[in-house]
Scaffold this motif. Sequence first.
Motif, PDB file in Angstrom:
ATOM      1  N   ASP A  40      39.079  42.476  44.957  1.00 50.06           N
ATOM      2  CA  ASP A  40      39.664  42.527  43.619  1.00 50.06           C
ATOM      3  C   ASP A  40      40.778  41.490  43.498  1.00 50.06           C
ATOM      4  OD1 ASP A  40      38.400  44.417  41.885  1.00 50.06           O
ATOM      5  OD2 ASP A  40      38.958  45.968  43.325  1.00 50.06           O
ATOM      6  N   HIS A  41      41.055  41.070  42.258  1.00 49.35           N
ATOM      7  CA  HIS A  41      42.125  40.107  42.019  1.00 49.35           C
ATOM      8  C   HIS A  41      43.480  40.755  42.342  1.00 49.35           C
ATOM      9  CE1 HIS A  41      39.485  37.247  39.997  1.00 49.35           C
ATOM     10  NE2 HIS A  41      39.016  38.229  39.249  1.00 49.35           N
ATOM     11  N   ASP A  42      44.149  40.241  43.371  1.00 52.83           N
ATOM     12  CA  ASP A  42      45.529  40.630  43.691  1.00 52.83           C
ATOM     13  C   ASP A  42      45.698  42.134  43.921  1.00 52.83           C
ATOM     14  OD1 ASP A  42      46.333  37.910  43.216  1.00 52.83           O
ATOM     15  OD2 ASP A  42      46.253  38.325  41.071  1.00 52.83           O
ATOM     16  N   HIS A  97      52.235  40.876  42.428  1.00 50.18           N
ATOM     17  CA  HIS A  97      51.218  40.448  41.457  1.00 50.18           C
ATOM     18  C   HIS A  97      51.023  41.493  40.358  1.00 50.18           C
ATOM     19  CE1 HIS A  97      49.695  36.562  42.652  1.00 50.18           C
ATOM     20  NE2 HIS A  97      49.663  36.927  43.923  1.00 50.18           N
ATOM     21  N   HIS A  98      51.101  42.783  40.721  1.00 50.53           N
ATOM     22  CA  HIS A  98      50.950  43.822  39.692  1.00 50.53           C
ATOM     23  C   HIS A  98      52.039  43.662  38.634  1.00 50.53           C
ATOM     24  CE1 HIS A  98      47.623  45.879  41.403  1.00 50.53           C
ATOM     25  NE2 HIS A  98      48.248  46.265  42.489  1.00 50.53           N
ATOM     26  N   GLU A 102      51.462  42.665  34.630  1.00 51.33           N
ATOM     27  CA  GLU A 102      51.948  43.482  33.509  1.00 51.33           C
ATOM     28  C   GLU A 102      52.808  42.650  32.563  1.00 51.33           C
ATOM     29  OE1 GLU A 102      52.789  47.561  35.580  1.00 51.33           O
ATOM     30  OE2 GLU A 102      53.717  47.551  33.585  1.00 51.33           O
ATOM     31  N   ASN A 103      53.697  41.830  33.152  1.00 51.95           N
ATOM     32  CA  ASN A 103      54.595  41.022  32.328  1.00 51.95           C
ATOM     33  C   ASN A 103      53.862  39.924  31.571  1.00 51.95           C
ATOM     34  OD1 ASN A 103      56.815  42.486  33.076  1.00 51.95           O
ATOM     35  ND2 ASN A 103      57.254  41.194  34.859  1.00 51.95           N
ATOM     36  N   ARG A 104      52.905  39.273  32.245  1.00 53.53           N
ATOM     37  CA  ARG A 104      52.249  38.147  31.561  1.00 53.53           C
ATOM     38  C   ARG A 104      51.320  38.636  30.456  1.00 53.53           C
ATOM     39  NH1 ARG A 104      46.504  37.209  33.972  1.00 53.53           N
ATOM     40  NH2 ARG A 104      46.680  34.972  33.722  1.00 53.53           N
ATOM     41  N   ILE A 105      50.811  39.865  30.590  1.00 54.95           N
ATOM     42  CA  ILE A 105      49.977  40.410  29.503  1.00 54.95           C
ATOM     43  C   ILE A 105      50.847  40.596  28.257  1.00 54.95           C
ATOM     44  CG2 ILE A 105      48.837  42.557  28.707  1.00 54.95           C
ATOM     45  CD1 ILE A 105      46.926  40.765  30.261  1.00 54.95           C
ATOM     46  N   ARG A 132      47.424  49.124  36.535  1.00 50.68           N
ATOM     47  CA  ARG A 132      47.341  48.063  37.546  1.00 50.68           C
ATOM     48  C   ARG A 132      46.062  47.228  37.368  1.00 50.68           C
ATOM     49  NH1 ARG A 132      50.661  49.741  42.013  1.00 50.68           N
ATOM     50  NH2 ARG A 132      49.158  49.136  43.599  1.00 50.68           N
ATOM     51  N   GLY A 133      46.113  46.009  37.914  1.00 47.98           N
ATOM     52  CA  GLY A 133      44.911  45.170  37.943  1.00 47.98           C
ATOM     53  C   GLY A 133      44.488  44.607  36.601  1.00 47.98           C
TER      54      GLY A 133
END
Length: 278
Positions: A40-42, A97-98, A102-105, A132-133
Motif C-alpha cells: 500500500d502507498h505509505d 506520511h499519514h 491528511e493535510n495535503r487533501i 488513513r491512506g
Amino acid sequence: MQEFRADLHCHTTCSDGTLTPNEVIQLAVSSGLSGLSITDHDSIDAYPEALEAGKKAGIEVISGVEFSTVHMGVNIHLLAYSFSLNAPEIQHLCAEHHKRRENRIKEMLFLLKKKGFEISEEDIYSTRNSKRGIGRPHLAKAMVEKGYVKDINEAFKKFLGEDKDCYASGKSHSAEETIEIIHKAKGFAILAHPHLIDNTAVLKNLLETPLDGIECYYARFSESQNKRWLSIAENKNLLKLGGSDFHGSVKPKIFLGCSWVPQDTFSILRNRFQENQA
Ligand code: AMP
Ligand code: FE
Ligand code: FE
Ligand code: ZN
C-alpha cells in the motif's frame, strides 16, 4: 505441480485499492499465486489482517510498502520489503506520511474549491473505514460522483496530475532519506516501476543511490519492455523484482498476478523477512 509465482506489488483499501486485505489474499489464492506482498502507498495497515488471512489460506505473505518520495523535484515511488512490521523506523515514516496525506487533501480540497468544485472532507472520508491512506484517487472518485468530470482519468489529466492546478504534494521525503530508513529497518529498498520515469537525468541519478533492486517486471509491460531493466539490474548486481500493481476496480485492466517473480527470488525476500521477525 503448479509453478510458484509471487506478486510483489498490490494495493488494498488501506490505501487506494478497492479490495480489503482479506479479499486480496483470497483473490491471490484463486489466481494461483503462492506468494504475495501487499504494498500500500505509505501504509502497512493491511498487515495484521493480511498475515492472518495468508496463514489460513496457505499463501506466503511477506511485508511490503510503497513509499512516496521526491528525487530532483520528481515524484518517485520506492518499494520496501522484508522489514519487521514492528520496525519503529518504518512505523514512524508511515505515521509521517499519514499526517502528510491528511493535510495535503485539505490543501487540494481548497484548490478545487477555488475552481468551483465543492467537495467536503465528509464526501471523501464517509465511504472509508479510516482516515488513513487517503490519496488523489479518492478525490478523483468524489469528482466523478459529483459529476464534475466524466471519469478518474479526466480528473487526473485536468486537475490532480503533478503539474496541474489542484495538485499539492505536502511535506515530501527524499529518496535517499527513505532508502536510509528502509536500510535501518533491515529491509530491501527497490526502485518501483522505472518504466514510468521519463526523465533520464533523474533515472541516472537514482541508479547511483544505494538501492537493493529494481522492479523489472511491472504490470502489463511486455518481456521486451522489461528487458532494459533486467539488464541494468544484472549489471549492477541488483535484485530483479516485479509485481502487478493491482488496485482492484479503479484499474480494471490490471489483474493480480499479471507480473510476478519465481520462487528463488521470493525466497531471498522471505528469508530476510523471517530473520527480521526472529
Ligand atoms: P497519491 O499517492 O495520493 O499522490 O496518488 C497517486 C496514485 O494515484 C497512484 O499510485 C495511482 O494509483 C493513481 N493515479 C495516478 N495517476 C492516475 C491516472 N491518470 N488515472 C488513475 N489513477 C491514477
Ligand atoms: Fe495507487
Ligand atoms: Fe507506484
Ligand atoms: Zn503501486
